[in-house]
Design a protein around this motif. Structure first.
Motif, PDB file in Angstrom:
ATOM      1  N   GLU A  64      37.499 -41.985  45.203  1.00 30.53           N
ATOM      2  CA  GLU A  64      36.203 -41.404  44.801  1.00 30.53           C
ATOM      3  C   GLU A  64      36.076 -39.944  45.225  1.00 30.53           C
ATOM      4  O   GLU A  64      35.275 -39.203  44.649  1.00 30.53           O
ATOM      5  N   ASP A  65      36.842 -39.520  46.227  1.00 28.09           N
ATOM      6  CA  ASP A  65      36.773 -38.141  46.735  1.00 28.09           C
ATOM      7  C   ASP A  65      37.560 -37.154  45.886  1.00 28.09           C
ATOM      8  O   ASP A  65      37.430 -35.940  46.068  1.00 28.09           O
ATOM      9  N   VAL A  66      38.403 -37.657  44.972  1.00 31.01           N
ATOM     10  CA  VAL A  66      39.323 -36.759  44.259  1.00 31.01           C
ATOM     11  C   VAL A  66      39.080 -36.757  42.753  1.00 31.01           C
ATOM     12  O   VAL A  66      39.885 -36.230  41.989  1.00 31.01           O
ATOM     13  N   LEU A  67      37.976 -37.349  42.323  1.00 26.97           N
ATOM     14  CA  LEU A  67      37.648 -37.385  40.901  1.00 26.97           C
ATOM     15  C   LEU A  67      37.012 -36.067  40.463  1.00 26.97           C
ATOM     16  O   LEU A  67      36.780 -35.168  41.284  1.00 26.97           O
ATOM     17  N   ASN A  68      36.712 -35.955  39.180  1.00 24.28           N
ATOM     18  CA  ASN A  68      35.980 -34.792  38.682  1.00 24.28           C
ATOM     19  C   ASN A  68      34.560 -34.849  39.237  1.00 24.28           C
ATOM     20  O   ASN A  68      33.797 -35.770  38.928  1.00 24.28           O
ATOM     21  N   GLY A  69      34.192 -33.873  40.075  1.00 22.86           N
ATOM     22  CA  GLY A  69      32.907 -33.902  40.765  1.00 22.86           C
ATOM     23  C   GLY A  69      31.712 -33.928  39.838  1.00 22.86           C
ATOM     24  O   GLY A  69      30.691 -34.564  40.132  1.00 22.86           O
TER      25      GLY A  69
ATOM     26  N   LYS B 294      32.586 -41.896  30.647  1.00 23.37           N
ATOM     27  CA  LYS B 294      32.179 -40.501  30.480  1.00 23.37           C
ATOM     28  C   LYS B 294      33.361 -39.553  30.279  1.00 23.37           C
ATOM     29  O   LYS B 294      33.197 -38.424  29.831  1.00 23.37           O
ATOM     30  N   ILE B 295      34.555 -40.010  30.629  1.00 19.96           N
ATOM     31  CA  ILE B 295      35.727 -39.142  30.526  1.00 19.96           C
ATOM     32  C   ILE B 295      35.940 -38.730  29.066  1.00 19.96           C
ATOM     33  O   ILE B 295      35.978 -39.561  28.171  1.00 19.96           O
ATOM     34  N   SER B 296      36.067 -37.425  28.848  1.00 20.63           N
ATOM     35  CA  SER B 296      36.318 -36.908  27.503  1.00 20.63           C
ATOM     36  C   SER B 296      36.947 -35.524  27.628  1.00 20.63           C
ATOM     37  O   SER B 296      37.086 -34.971  28.723  1.00 20.63           O
ATOM     38  N   SER B 297      37.307 -34.967  26.486  1.00 18.23           N
ATOM     39  CA  SER B 297      37.943 -33.645  26.480  1.00 18.23           C
ATOM     40  C   SER B 297      36.983 -32.540  26.909  1.00 18.23           C
ATOM     41  O   SER B 297      37.410 -31.418  27.193  1.00 18.23           O
ATOM     42  N   SER B 298      35.683 -32.844  26.964  1.00 15.16           N
ATOM     43  CA  SER B 298      34.709 -31.821  27.374  1.00 15.16           C
ATOM     44  C   SER B 298      34.678 -31.624  28.892  1.00 15.16           C
ATOM     45  O   SER B 298      34.031 -30.714  29.386  1.00 15.16           O
ATOM     46  N   TYR B 299      35.353 -32.511  29.605  1.00 10.25           N
ATOM     47  CA  TYR B 299      35.452 -32.373  31.066  1.00 10.25           C
ATOM     48  C   TYR B 299      36.896 -32.044  31.454  1.00 10.25           C
ATOM     49  O   TYR B 299      37.847 -32.468  30.785  1.00 10.25           O
ATOM     50  N   LYS B 300      37.056 -31.336  32.548  1.00  8.20           N
ATOM     51  CA  LYS B 300      38.392 -31.017  33.054  1.00  8.20           C
ATOM     52  C   LYS B 300      39.027 -32.260  33.675  1.00  8.20           C
ATOM     53  O   LYS B 300      38.355 -33.030  34.365  1.00  8.20           O
ATOM     54  N   GLU B 301      40.300 -32.417  33.412  1.00 12.08           N
ATOM     55  CA  GLU B 301      41.044 -33.489  34.057  1.00 12.08           C
ATOM     56  C   GLU B 301      41.501 -33.006  35.425  1.00 12.08           C
ATOM     57  O   GLU B 301      41.992 -31.881  35.552  1.00 12.08           O
ATOM     58  N   PRO B 302      41.342 -33.812  36.486  1.00  9.28           N
ATOM     59  CA  PRO B 302      41.836 -33.405  37.804  1.00  9.28           C
ATOM     60  C   PRO B 302      43.312 -33.021  37.734  1.00  9.28           C
ATOM     61  O   PRO B 302      44.125 -33.717  37.102  1.00  9.28           O
ATOM     62  N   ALA B 303      43.665 -31.919  38.378  1.00  4.39           N
ATOM     63  CA  ALA B 303      45.034 -31.390  38.300  1.00  4.39           C
ATOM     64  C   ALA B 303      46.060 -32.386  38.831  1.00  4.39           C
ATOM     65  O   ALA B 303      47.172 -32.495  38.307  1.00  4.39           O
ATOM     66  N   TRP B 304      45.695 -33.152  39.864  1.00  8.08           N
ATOM     67  CA  TRP B 304      46.659 -34.084  40.451  1.00  8.08           C
ATOM     68  C   TRP B 304      46.967 -35.249  39.508  1.00  8.08           C
ATOM     69  O   TRP B 304      48.055 -35.830  39.551  1.00  8.08           O
ATOM     70  N   ILE B 305      46.019 -35.557  38.616  1.00  9.19           N
ATOM     71  CA  ILE B 305      46.259 -36.586  37.603  1.00  9.19           C
ATOM     72  C   ILE B 305      47.363 -36.116  36.652  1.00  9.19           C
ATOM     73  O   ILE B 305      48.299 -36.864  36.330  1.00  9.19           O
TER      74      ILE B 305
END
Length: 642
Positions: free
Chosen positions: A552-557, A623-634
């Motif tokens: 939960e600490d490393v998701l898209n804030g 909620k995940i979609s192309s309008s949000y940034k994907e975490p770099a570590w993913i």
């Protein structure tokens, strides 16, 4: 589908036993030692659906039918749209089943009820109960309607207009009158196809076999009738009769006749049976070997067993048009197979399960558990003549095994605790050495699996990626160290990749990894770097070693913040956590929220409540979609697999 089954004095089972089978998934396994009662479950259902002989417990002969009252009562979890004629009766019984409580059940049956109730709670969580009937209905030894432990006074008061409240249950006559048609409709809706372990593969693979015709969805007689309809036989009879009449005209006082006055004609059944005998019976199933064809009877025992599953798979996926109502039950599909072949066998079974209402099987081989994404396994054990049942969710099987071991007070057998590791390692190693290898992402918990399945949905199919939660960092460590030993022996043949991932806990899990020398076996720790404000994947024993970092600490804030707002009406402490925050950046959650230690503690306690981790992960992923940034570590993990 059938989520569970009440058996009373059937084969190895004495008294009333509730066998949990599924929490709504179509892939259902039964595991346990020889003679424990796995096959008894499949045989009992065959007796109910297909009128095969009942196999009673030996106690029945000693004590009599009236005393023992043997019965077979499944719990059907069936779409409401599937029941039309008896929908009112089905609704009454289902409504009662959805809400009945321990206190409504006779005291001696409450333990068997509680096991069902646990499943019911999961169904309520994962499905819209408005769309499904939950119906306990079956037969007793007299072929009469039986509701097992659900035939209680409270049900009688609700569904029988002239029910005598002095009675403890509904009378047999009232049961038969009210529920006979419902049982007929439910059992007719499903087509139960049973393939026992002792079936002869050569006999099974003949087109005349009833199971093969069931898998095809049509009989040979129906197929022949399309080619030679009744009218054609009538035409043949007429033409042949005309020929005899013409011949008699030539022969004058002579005639070719039968011994009776009524002259026999070709009968449809005789013609069809003759076609079956002369056309189909002479044809045997062959398997192509290079440029040649080899009869099934010339294959090895393992290859014969494999042929049964492949035949079923091809018929259901490529021949039969409607398969949604099939319950396919297979006894020990891995029989006679080498371990490497077992892997492919169970993957075929998993593919078949997506075509059916339900696939049930018994097995002694535990290696399938980590290779399957969703499904349930009922672990059957026995102690002092009492059966015990633990239903494991394959999606988080090691996590649930750990929990079940604690809750079952040692009843869960050591077999599965040992085999779930040994067969897991064996399965992983075998799969990554295939010509078309699988890839594995092994993580700590089931909430991680939800996030990873969503984030990696673009590569899961092409890379044959399996995402497996194993129940904590200690289990990840244990699996890595076991894989490491085997990897050393086979690393030249490894084609797939295994990545293991753990959190950064306050009590740091520290062990040596070999990421540099083993490019296909990698183990990382997630950690938020307070110097760079980024999430990093580091070797387990590397720096940084703080702060405490969970999924939960490393998701898209930003997505995390918006998702948390959706829970405000349920958890009032969210107002305290988010006080002063109106909008956050798309950084890792830990940095985006930048909470004080006291608020961070409240947030951690929130995620430990109820089913919050699971529910939150589901809402976040929507909620995940192309309008949000994907975490770099993913993306870093994605590129490792690609």
């Amino acid at each position: 589908m059938i989520i569970g089954l009440y058996l009373r004095y059937i084969k190895t089972y004495t008294g009333i036993n509730y066998v949990p089978l599924s929490n709504g998934t179509s892939f259902t396994g039964l595991v346990g030692n020889n003679g424990i009662g796995k096959s008894s479950v499949l045989e009992a259902l065959n007796s109910l659906f297909n009128n095969s002989p009942w196999n009673f417990n030996t106690t029945v002969r000693k004590s009599g039918y009236e005393t023992t009252n043997p019965h077979i009562v499944p719990i059907f979890f069936i779409p409401k749209k599937s029941i039309s004629t008896n929908s009112t009766t089905a609704k009454e019984l289902s409504d009662f089943c959805w809400i009945v409580q321990d206190t409504d059940i006779l005291s001696q049956n409450r333990e068997q009820f509680r096991r069902f109730k646990e499943q019911r709670d999961i169904l309520k969580r994962d499905f819209n109960t408005d769309d499904y009937f939950l119906i306990p209905i079956g037969l007793n030894h007299q072929n009469k309607i039986d509701l097992s432990i659900f035939n209680v006074r409270k049900l009688g008061e609700q569904v029988i207009s002239d029910f005598d409240k002095a009675n403890q249950k509904i009378s047999q006559a009232q049961l038969d009158e009210k529920y006979k048609d419902l049982l007929e409709e439910v059992t007719s809706y499903y087509e139960y196809i049973y393939i026992p372990n002792d079936i002869d593969p050569e006999t099974f693979t003949q087109l005349e076999n009833t199971q093969i015709q069931s898998l095809m969805g049509e009989t040979l007689l129906e197929i022949i009738e399309k080619c030679v309809p009744k009218q054609k036989i009538q035409e043949i009879n007429k033409n042949l009769s005309d020929f005899l009449d013409k011949l008699q005209g030539v022969l004058k006082d002579y005639s070719f006749r039968t011994s009776t006055d009524r002259q026999k004609m070709l009968r449809k059944a005789n013609v069809y049976n003759l076609i079956i005998e002369d056309f189909f019976t002479t044809r045997k199933l062959n398997k192509k070997q290079g440029n040649n064809w080899l009869e099934v009877n010339q294959l090895s025992s393992g290859e014969k067993q494999k042929a049964i599953i492949e035949l079923a798979k091809h018929l259901l996926s490529n021949y039969r048009s409607e398969t949604a109502n099939i319950i396919l039950a297979i006894d020990e599909p891995e029989s006679s197979l080498h371990m490497s072949a077992c892997y492919d066998q169970f993957n075929s079974l998993y593919e078949i399960s997506s075509l059916c209402s339900q696939l049930m099987f018994t097995t002694h081989w535990y290696g399938f558990i980590p290779t399957i994404e969703t499904g349930n396994v009922c672990v059957i054990s026995k102690k002092e003549n009492n059966h015990f049942f633990d239903l494991i969710n394959i999606a988080s099987y090691r996590e649930e095994i750990k929990q079940s071991t604690a809750s079952s007070k040692g009843q869960l057998p050591h077999d599965i605790r040992l085999k779930s590791l040994n067969d897991f390692i064996q399965s992983v190693v075998t799969s990554i050495m295939n010509d078309e290898p699988y890839n594995w992402l092994i993580c700590e918990g089931s909430s991680e699996k939800i996030y990873f399945e969503k984030y990696f949905e673009d590569i899961r199919e092409e890379t044959k990626l399996r995402i497996i939660p194993v129940g904590g960092a200690k289990e990840v460590k244990r699996i890595y160290q076991n894989l490491l030993v085997t990897y050393e022996d086979f690393k030249k043949n490894v084609k797939g990749k295994v990545i293991l991932l753990i959190d950064t806990d306050r009590e740091l899990m520290n062990f040596e990894t070999h990421n540099k020398s083993h490019k296909n076996l990698l183990c990382y720790r997630m950690v938020n770097n307070e110097s760079t404000f980024n999430t990093e994947l580091v070797n387990v024993h590397s720096n940084p070693k703080s702060p405490k970092t969970e999924i939960e600490d490393v998701l898209n804030g930003k997505i995390f913040f918006e998702t948390l707002l959706e829970f405000k009406d349920v958890y009032e402490e969210i107002d305290t956590i988010l006080d002063g925050l109106e909008e956050v950046e798309e950084k890792p959650t830990y940095f985006a929220l930048d909470l004080s230690p006291s608020k961070q503690r409240i947030l951690e306690e929130l995620f430990d409540k109820d089913n919050m981790k699971f529910d939150f992960a589901k809402k976040y992923c929507k909620k995940i979609s192309s309008s949000y940034k994907e975490p770099a570590w993913i993306n870093e993990i994605r590129m490792l697999f690609k």
